[in-house]
Design an enzyme around this catalytic site. Structure first.
Site, mmCIF file in Angstrom:
data_model
loop_
_atom_site.group_PDB
_atom_site.id
_atom_site.type_symbol
_atom_site.label_atom_id
_atom_site.label_comp_id
_atom_site.label_asym_id
_atom_site.label_seq_id
_atom_site.Cartn_x
_atom_site.Cartn_y
_atom_site.Cartn_z
ATOM 1 N N ASP A 81 2.387 2.016 3.392
ATOM 2 C CA ASP A 81 3.406 1.123 3.980
ATOM 3 C C ASP A 81 4.813 1.586 3.658
ATOM 4 O O ASP A 81 5.751 1.239 4.368
ATOM 5 C CB ASP A 81 3.339 -0.304 3.398
ATOM 6 C CG ASP A 81 1.951 -0.877 3.387
ATOM 7 O OD1 ASP A 81 1.180 -0.531 4.294
ATOM 8 O OD2 ASP A 81 1.641 -1.657 2.461
ATOM 9 N N HIS A 83 0.873 -1.183 0.000
ATOM 10 C CA HIS A 83 0.000 0.000 0.000
ATOM 11 C C HIS A 83 0.911 1.233 0.000
ATOM 12 O O HIS A 83 2.005 1.182 0.573
ATOM 13 C CB HIS A 83 -0.810 0.140 1.285
ATOM 14 C CG HIS A 83 -1.684 -1.003 1.684
ATOM 15 N ND1 HIS A 83 -1.228 -2.095 2.351
ATOM 16 C CD2 HIS A 83 -3.028 -1.178 1.571
ATOM 17 C CE1 HIS A 83 -2.239 -2.914 2.623
ATOM 18 N NE2 HIS A 83 -3.349 -2.381 2.157
#
Ligand code: 3MF
Ligand code: MG
EC number: 5.3.1.5
Length: 436
Positions: A103, A100
């Protein structure tokens, strides 16, 4: 150059079932050919960036347990995290990873600055992908952690959040395309509600439909040839999530005319939360022609929530890969470990061992499934069970060449009285047992 995080460990290799070296593959042998295809190409393993590198080890009753040198809010931390992540992908020999936006880099003060930071990390990833040969299975946007998304992203009552989410997904698709990502995933963790008392369900469904239609249009406009995947989950974090399960997602796609454009990423633990088995969700997706990819992580059957554990139940996994193989195997999809360590598993080695064990279990499941298919162990009895449908008259009923009245007339004329036959469930369960 090594970061030193994993010590002086060597790349994990296949050593066969008798090896007692902890970081070794006993069953996953990438080059071994199963049903005419290399194991690595069947399984298409992927490591999830978030659980292994971004999650601090918290649970609802306590905070961080892991101490990692890359935890922190700067871009230096983000770059160190990338170094360690690609080191682990290489040590494991996995072909893919997933991430993502949230992240991989800290957000900055504005949308534009956060986007620039994402580009900066994407350049780091591109170089590392070239260097290591590791590829991106899918990219995705985190539209659930930040407080701006607390009442939803695409389905938020505030159109500014809808717009912010749209801008975020556009950016993440761009980055996914640049990195050669093979899919783009949408998981609607906050696309649902906490209470109907403050929710206009019909309006939110329309918002979600419009959002997804724009995503699909955009994909075609920029020539992104990856697959758009929705990941169903019934609840958690919200009380009710709109992408409840495969059947619900299919109904949603049909309503907005997207059933040929979007497929599903099915997670084992989410299937269980929805009250199904994993193989049910896989079989249904295949039957509806929307099977895409899997997140291979289990829940603890006692706890009733999404514990995202590494898989270790080979008989269950054999049934799952049986459905994957029956569906023709993965095309752009793969086996992603959306799995995290238990919060007491503090050591760098634990990260490796967890993935090694999960991969070995998948390999065993795959091999058992392939053998069942090659032997027609289940398909033989299945064909036999439905053999009656091969007759001309049965086919005529199926192909709308008969009306209800014509069928009724024949039943009377021929004196049809069906004779019940055994479903042979225990016999079939015993067959499966011989393979696992
Ligand atoms: C939550 C999940 C998600 C999705 C991810 C990609 C955080 O239960 O499974 O992981 O896999 O958002 O869609
Ligand atoms: Mg998942």
């Amino acid at each position: 150059m090594s970061t030193g995080f994993f010590g002086d460990i060597k790349p994990v290799k296949y050593e066969g079932p008798d090896s007692d070296n902890p970081p070794a593959y006993r069953f996953y042998n990438p080059d071994e050919v199963v049903m005419g295809k290399r194991m690595e190409d069947h399984l298409r393993f992927s490591v999830a960036y978030w659980h292994s590198f971004a999650w601090p080890g918290g649970d609802p009753f306590g905070g961080q347990t892991f101490e990692r040198p890359w935890f922190g809010d700067s871009m230096e931390h983000a770059r160190l995290k990338a170094d360690v992540a690609f080191e682990m992908f290489t040590l494991l020999g996995v072909p893919f990873y997933c991430f993502h936006d949230a992240d991989v880099r800290p957000e900055d003060a504005t949308f534009a600055e956060s986007a620039a930071r994402l580009d900066e990390i994407a350049e780091v990833f591109a170089a590392k992908q070239r260097e290591t040969g590791v590829k991106l299975l899918w990219g995705t946007a985190n539209l659930f952690s930040h407080r701006r998304f607390m009442a939803g992203a695409a389905t938020n009552p505030d159109p500014d959040v809808f717009a912010y989410a749209a801008a975020t997904v556009k950016k993440c698709i761009d980055v996914t395309k640049t990195l050669g990502g093979q899919n783009y995933v949408l998981w609607g963790g906050r696309e649902g509600y906490e209470t109907l008392l403050n929710t206009d369900l019909k309006h939110e469904q329309e918002q979600a439909g419009r959002f997804l239609s724009m995503v699909v249009d955009y994909k075609h406009r920029i020539g992104f040839d990856g697959t758009i995947l929705i990941e169903p989950k019934p609840q958690e974090p919200t009380k009710h999530q709109y992408d409840y399960d495969v059947a619900t997602v299919y109904g949603f796609l049909k309503k907005f005319g997207l059933e040929k454009e979007v497929k599903v990423n099915i997670e084992q633990g989410h299937a269980i939360l929805a009250g199904h088995s994993f193989e049910h969700e896989l079989a249904l997706a295949a039957a509806l022609d929307i099977f895409g990819s899997i997140d291979m992580n289990r829940n603890d059957y006692q706890s009733g929530w999404d514990t995202d554990q590494f898989p270790n139940n080979v008989p269950e996994m054999a049934l799952a890969y049986y459905q994957v193989l029956q569906a023709g195997g993965f095309t752009t999809g793969g086996t992603n470990f959306d799995a995290k360590l238990r919060r007491q598993s503090l050591d760098p080695q634990d990260l490796l061992i967890a993935h090694v064990g999960g991969m070995d279990c998948c390999a065993r499941g795959l091999k058992a499934a392939a053998k069942m298919i090659e032997d027609k162990a289940l398909s033989g009895p299945l064909e036999e069970r439905y053999a009656g449908w091969n007759s001309a008259e049965a086919q005529a009923m199926l192909k709308s060449e008969r009306t209800l009245e014509q069928i009724a007339e024949r039943v009377v004329k021929e004196g049809i009285e069906p004779k019940p036959r055994s479903g042979r469930q225990e016999y079939l369960e015993n067959i499966v047992n011989r393979y696992v």
